[in-house]
Motif scaffolding. Structure first.
Motif, short mmCIF file in Angstrom:
data_model
loop_
_atom_site.label_atom_id
_atom_site.label_comp_id
_atom_site.label_asym_id
_atom_site.label_seq_id
_atom_site.Cartn_x
_atom_site.Cartn_y
_atom_site.Cartn_z
N VAL A 6 0.83 -1.22 0.00
CA VAL A 6 0.00 0.00 0.00
C VAL A 6 0.85 1.26 0.00
O VAL A 6 0.60 2.19 -0.76
N ILE A 37 -7.34 15.11 -4.72
CA ILE A 37 -7.03 15.94 -3.56
C ILE A 37 -6.25 17.18 -3.98
O ILE A 37 -6.53 18.29 -3.50
N PHE A 43 -14.83 8.41 6.29
CA PHE A 43 -13.69 7.57 5.95
C PHE A 43 -13.71 6.27 6.74
O PHE A 43 -13.45 5.19 6.21
N LEU A 61 -4.01 -4.70 4.66
CA LEU A 61 -3.90 -3.88 3.46
C LEU A 61 -5.00 -2.83 3.42
O LEU A 61 -4.74 -1.64 3.16
N THR A 68 -4.45 -0.14 6.10
CA THR A 68 -3.34 0.75 5.73
C THR A 68 -3.76 1.73 4.66
O THR A 68 -3.48 2.93 4.73
N ALA A 69 -4.48 1.21 3.65
CA ALA A 69 -4.91 2.10 2.57
C ALA A 69 -5.86 3.17 3.09
O ALA A 69 -5.74 4.35 2.73
N CYS A 94 -3.89 5.77 5.07
CA CYS A 94 -3.10 6.65 4.19
C CYS A 94 -4.01 7.69 3.53
O CYS A 94 -3.70 8.89 3.52
N CYS A 95 -5.12 7.22 2.97
CA CYS A 95 -6.01 8.14 2.26
C CYS A 95 -6.57 9.18 3.21
O CYS A 95 -6.62 10.38 2.91
N TRP A 96 -6.99 8.72 4.40
CA TRP A 96 -7.55 9.67 5.35
C TRP A 96 -6.53 10.72 5.76
O TRP A 96 -6.83 11.92 5.85
N MET A 97 -5.28 10.24 5.99
CA MET A 97 -4.25 11.16 6.46
C MET A 97 -4.03 12.26 5.43
O MET A 97 -3.93 13.44 5.76
N MET A 98 -3.97 11.87 4.17
CA MET A 98 -3.73 12.85 3.13
C MET A 98 -4.88 13.86 3.07
O MET A 98 -4.64 15.08 3.01
N TRP A 99 -6.10 13.36 3.12
CA TRP A 99 -7.23 14.28 3.07
C TRP A 99 -7.22 15.22 4.27
O TRP A 99 -7.43 16.43 4.16
N ILE A 141 -4.76 16.19 6.21
CA ILE A 141 -3.71 17.20 6.17
C ILE A 141 -4.13 18.37 5.29
O ILE A 141 -4.00 19.54 5.67
N VAL A 142 -4.64 18.04 4.09
CA VAL A 142 -5.01 19.12 3.17
C VAL A 142 -6.18 19.92 3.74
O VAL A 142 -6.23 21.15 3.62
N TYR A 143 -7.11 19.25 4.39
CA TYR A 143 -8.27 19.97 4.95
C TYR A 143 -7.85 20.89 6.09
O TYR A 143 -8.24 22.05 6.15
N LEU A 144 -7.03 20.35 7.02
CA LEU A 144 -6.61 21.16 8.16
C LEU A 144 -5.82 22.37 7.71
O LEU A 144 -5.93 23.45 8.29
N ALA A 145 -5.01 22.19 6.65
CA ALA A 145 -4.17 23.31 6.20
C ALA A 145 -5.01 24.45 5.68
O ALA A 145 -4.55 25.60 5.66
#
Lengths: 819, 70
Positions: A419, A484, B10, B38, B41-42, B45-50, B52-56
């Motif tokens: 992943v 994103i 999410f 798997l 983890t996926a 990862c996806c949540w973390m990326m979203w 971060i961009v949202y909080l910023a």
């Protein structure tokens, strides 16, 4: 052998399959069949028990020579078939029970027949070529003589008419003598030679002839229009027909030698006209005869090669299998007294039943009296690492193995790589338009899977096809990160809600100076589309992406340290838990985990604190007041505590472990001055090979230096690895900038001209640039960097990677080796 | 508010994905755990990326300044 920390349930692919060393005692008469059946299963890696012997001293060296001989014959056939352009037919599924002896005889016969046909063919072809040349000589030289004769006749008629005209007393006496001489025909007898000389050498031929005979030859050449096949070399050469007239024996021998030197073929020529015509007819007849014979010969050969071609695949498979069986048999040690062979090898524990079944089957099929004996040996040797992968996980495991094969039973980073690798790629690639293109490309590969996996592909294509599932995941994640980052070929869309930013007033007067303001709720999914194209886009995105890289990096490194914790639990190594895992966690999270926390707090509160300042002065002057950089209450105290803990963590990692290891070693080997004698075992002579290194050496200085290096690597690495993750920012910036340039400066520019032709050209340039630079080059670049982040920054927290891969004796894997 | 709702979304999507994998390819406990790992983890990862961009973008310190051409 495996000391389990059995509190966690087992997970596929997380640790190597449990392996054990097995010993099989096979009676000689069923040896070959047994090895053949074991090769079918493909789950034993045989150890070479005869490693001291050279290849020629081994028992089955003769058999291997036979197989090599057969392989040579098969290669010869393949060569002949490719020269004659005969295709190999695909492998037929019929399982022909071919015996090696039968095959040998058959192949020997075929080879003899083929060589005979080839030899005959060559001879016939040579004669044919010579006859063709002879015919040419006859035709061309015949022309010479005809022309010369007619000219001589004309000249003679002239002279005689001259003579008749001037028969009077006034004619000078000398002239009379001359003409009489000519008339009397006291002609010198000239010899001549005819033949063919290569056109390229004809000038040199002429010159040397002239020089050698001091100009006393007469050479006439005439070129042949098409190239002739030279009888000796078999290639097409342009040639000239020549006639050389000479006088005297010495001149003749010189000319003969010169002809030989120049490779000029000579042919006899009769002066007589009628004889010439006869010869031409005769030669033409012989040529047509030869042609039919040659054609018949070629047809026969083609038929022979066809029959070979049908069985070729089967035969070559068989020969390969036999050769590998005999190689394996050579590795087994022979026990002459008991008339059996002893095999030792590694095999996975789950395969025990399969192996025993195969042994039973072999015993029955070879009609042997005695069955094979199967037993498990206990050893301290390190087993090979075996992961049971399927076609999906295999490519990810290959990526991990390329760096180093996992040590037996240590945690396999491949599980998470499935992943995180495509995810990190996607962070650097982030464009859902490009992601869709790559998705379509790899879906094509996946649909054509069956066809391509049986074909032989080129190098690059093979790598791409092998990694099709990696590329699939990379494409899916790229679509996600593209959504994103809000980039579709660098164009943002308002997909989820209207943009959060609007003008300050209705006239939008300050939009280009102070900017917009945030009126609505935060854009719910991804980067707000208002940013693209604005002047403050880069400062915002850079800040966002850099902080994102740090957060992702700290998360992945923490995962790596936690995996080292699981390893320590599994191998029952409390020293590693207390004196490696815990100080590492404290150090990394005290500094960079704290930085991540600050980032998140700053985002949530919207404070204007300068994080660089905070982090640097945390080290330089920790007791100073934070002033406007304060993000939460008691921040100064928290920072002081974290700094202290991190400082303590460094000697905590460095000092205790070597001393504890030394104490453990001393307590284990208390009072043992001698190595114990080998205990009595029932198994055969093989035991002396094992347990030879029972007594470990313990060098304290070595262990201490090792721990020092490890500590320094971790401490300095914490900073450098965290900074290394900034490549996620750098590459995603490069990608988006390239994409913007191609879109704005190519496509929009072409659109602006309002001309169809320019638009088409612009479109083509845009497509080529996108595919070449963004889809190929950027993909490779992001792939490489994601790979580096995994191999170095992630794996150096826990991975040892010094094992060796399980390489079983398997017929299925033979085909890949040989090619 | 929007942050927590989407985080919840999410989590729900993650759970549904786990259930789907369990239903589709149920190949024994160790394989199931692997598939679960798997999917989790996926999702993380996806949540973390979203996130971060949202909080910023929640409390921005700079705002878009349009360039001259617009």
């Amino acid at each position: 052998m495996a000391e389990h920390g059995g509190c966690f349930p087992p997970m596929d692919l997380f640790r190597s399959e449990p392996m054990h060393l097995v010993q099989v005692i096979i009676p000689i008469e069923s040896a070959r069949l047994t090895v053949s059946y074991l090769g079918d299963i493909g789950l034993i890696q045989f150890k070479d028990l005869n490693s001291e012997k050279s290849p020629f001293q081994r028992t089955y060296a003769g058999q291997i020579k036979r197989c090599a001989e057969l392989a040579r014959k098969l290669r010869f056939f393949k060569d002949q078939m490719s020269k004659a352009d005969i295709k190999l037919s695909a492998k037929s599924e019929a399982k022909a029970e071919f015996n090696l002896d039968d095959l040998e005889v058959k192949l020997g016969d075929l080879e003899a027949e083929l060589t005979e046909i080839n030899g005959n063919n060559e001879k016939l072809q040579r004669s044919y070529n010579e006859l063709v040349e002879y015919k040419l000589v006859l035709q061309k030289a015949g022309e010479f003589f005809k022309v010369a004769q007619s000219r001589a006749a004309a000249q003679q008629a002239e002279v005689s008419s001259e003579q008749a005209a001037e028969e009077s007393l006034e004619t000078p006496l000398l002239k009379d003598q001359e003409s009489t001489t000519v008339d009397q025909g006291k002609q010198v007898k000239l010899g001549f030679l005819t033949g063919l000389v290569p056109k390229g050498r004809s000038m040199a031929f002429e010159r040397i002839l002239f020089r050698a005979t001091r100009g006393n030859v007469f050479l006439r050449q005439s070129s042949v229009d098409e190239a002739v096949i030279d009888p000796s070399s078999g290639e097409k050469v342009e040639k000239n027909v020549f006639v050389v007239f000479f006088s005297g024996e010495r001149a003749k021998s010189k000319i003969l030698k010169i002809c030989e030197a120049f490779g000029a073929n000579r042919y006899p020529f009769a002066e007589d006209l009628s004889k010439q015509a006869q010869m031409i007819i005769e030669v033409s007849r012989r040529i047509s005869e030869l042609k039919t014979t040659i054609d018949a010969g070629l047809l026969h050969r083609a038929n022979l090669l066809e029959t070979i071609g049908q069985q070729y695949e089967q035969w070559s498979d068989l020969v390969r299998k036999e050769k590998s069986i005999y190689h394996t048999l050579n590795m087994l040690s022979i026990d002459v007294t008991k008339k059996c062979l002893v095999a030792e090898g590694w095999s996975p524990v789950f395969a025990t039943q399969q192996i025993q079944d195969a042994l039973k089957l072999a015993t029955i099929d070879s009609k042997s009296q005695v069955g094979a004996i199967f037993q498990v040996l206990h050893t301290k040797e390190l087993p090979p690492t075996y992961f049971r992968t399927n076609k999906f996980t295999e490519s990810f495991q290959t990526i991990v193995d390329a760096y180093g094969v996992a040590k037996y039973q240590e945690a396999n980073p491949g599980v998470y790589t499935v992943v995180t690798f495509p995810f990190l790629f996607a962070v650097m690639f982030g464009d859902w338009g490009h992601g869709i293109c790559i998705l379509l490309a790899c879906l094509f590969l996946i649909f054509k899977e069956k066809k391509y996996s049986s074909q032989k592909l080129g190098d690059i294509m093979e790598m791409t096809f092998g990694g099709r599932y990696v590329i699939l995941l990379m494409a899916l994640f790229s679509i996600y990160t593209g959504l994103i980052y809000n980039e579709f070929f660098s164009v943002p869309f308002e997909l989820f809600s209207p943009s959060a930013y609007a003008c300050r007033d209705d006239a939008c007067s300050e939009a280009t100076t102070i900017g917009l303001i945030k009126t609505r709720d935060t854009y719910p999914f991804g980067v707000d589309p208002a940013w693209h194209g604005s002047r403050s886009e880069l400062p915002f995105l850079n800040s966002l992406k850099m902080k994102m890289s740090i957060l992702i990096g700290v998360a992945q490194m923490n995962l790596g340290i936690i995996l080292s914790f699981f390893n320590a639990l599994y191998f029952r190594n409390p020293v590693n838990v207390w004196f490696q895992f815990i100080p590492q966690m404290i150090f990394l999270n005290g500094l960079f985990g704290y930085l991540s926390l600050l980032i998140i707090v700053k985002w949530c509160t919207g404070s204007k604190a300068d994080l660089y300042h905070v982090m640097i002065y945390m080290f330089l002057s920790p007791t100073d007041d934070l002033g406007e950089n304060q993000l939460f209450a008691n921040q100064k105290t928290v920072q002081l505590v974290l700094l202290l803990l991190s400082l303590i963590a460094v000697p905590w990692m460095l000092l205790p472990k070597p001393f504890i290891l030394k104490a453990q070693h001393n307590s284990r080997h208390q009072g043992q001055s001698y190595t114990p004698l080998e205990g009595t075992e029932e198994s055969l002579q093989v035991e002396t090979a094992h347990d030879s290194h029972g007594h470990e050496e313990f060098e304290f200085s070595e262990v201490f230096v090792h721990q020092l290096i490890h500590t320094i690597e971790f401490v300095l690495g914490a900073v450098s690895n965290t900074a290394s993750y900034l490549r996620l920012w750098a590459l995603s910036l490069a990608h988006s900038e390239l994409s913007t340039v191609f879109y704005e400066k190519v496509l929009l520019l072409a659109w602006g001209y309002n001309n169809v032709i320019i638009l088409i050209i612009g479109g083509i340039v845009f497509i080529f640039a996108t595919v070449g630079v963004l889809l190929v080059m950027e993909t490779l670049s992001a792939f490489l960097h994601a790979l580096r982040l995994h191999w170095v920054e992630f794996q150096n927290k826990f991975y040892e990677g010094d094992g060796y891969k399980f390489a079983p004796f398997s017929f299925a894997l033979l085909g890949d080796e040989d090619e | 508010m929007g942050f927590f709702v989407t985080t919840l979304t999410f989590i729900v999507i993650g759970i549904i994905a786990c259930l789907c994998t369990r239903v589709c390819c149920n190949k024994g406990p160790s394989a199931n755990l692997f598939h679960l790992t798997l999917v989790i983890t996926a999702t993380v990862c996806c949540w973390m990326m979203w996130a971060i961009v949202y909080l910023a973008q929640m409390n921005p310190l700079i705002v878009p300044i349009l360039s001259e051409g617009e």
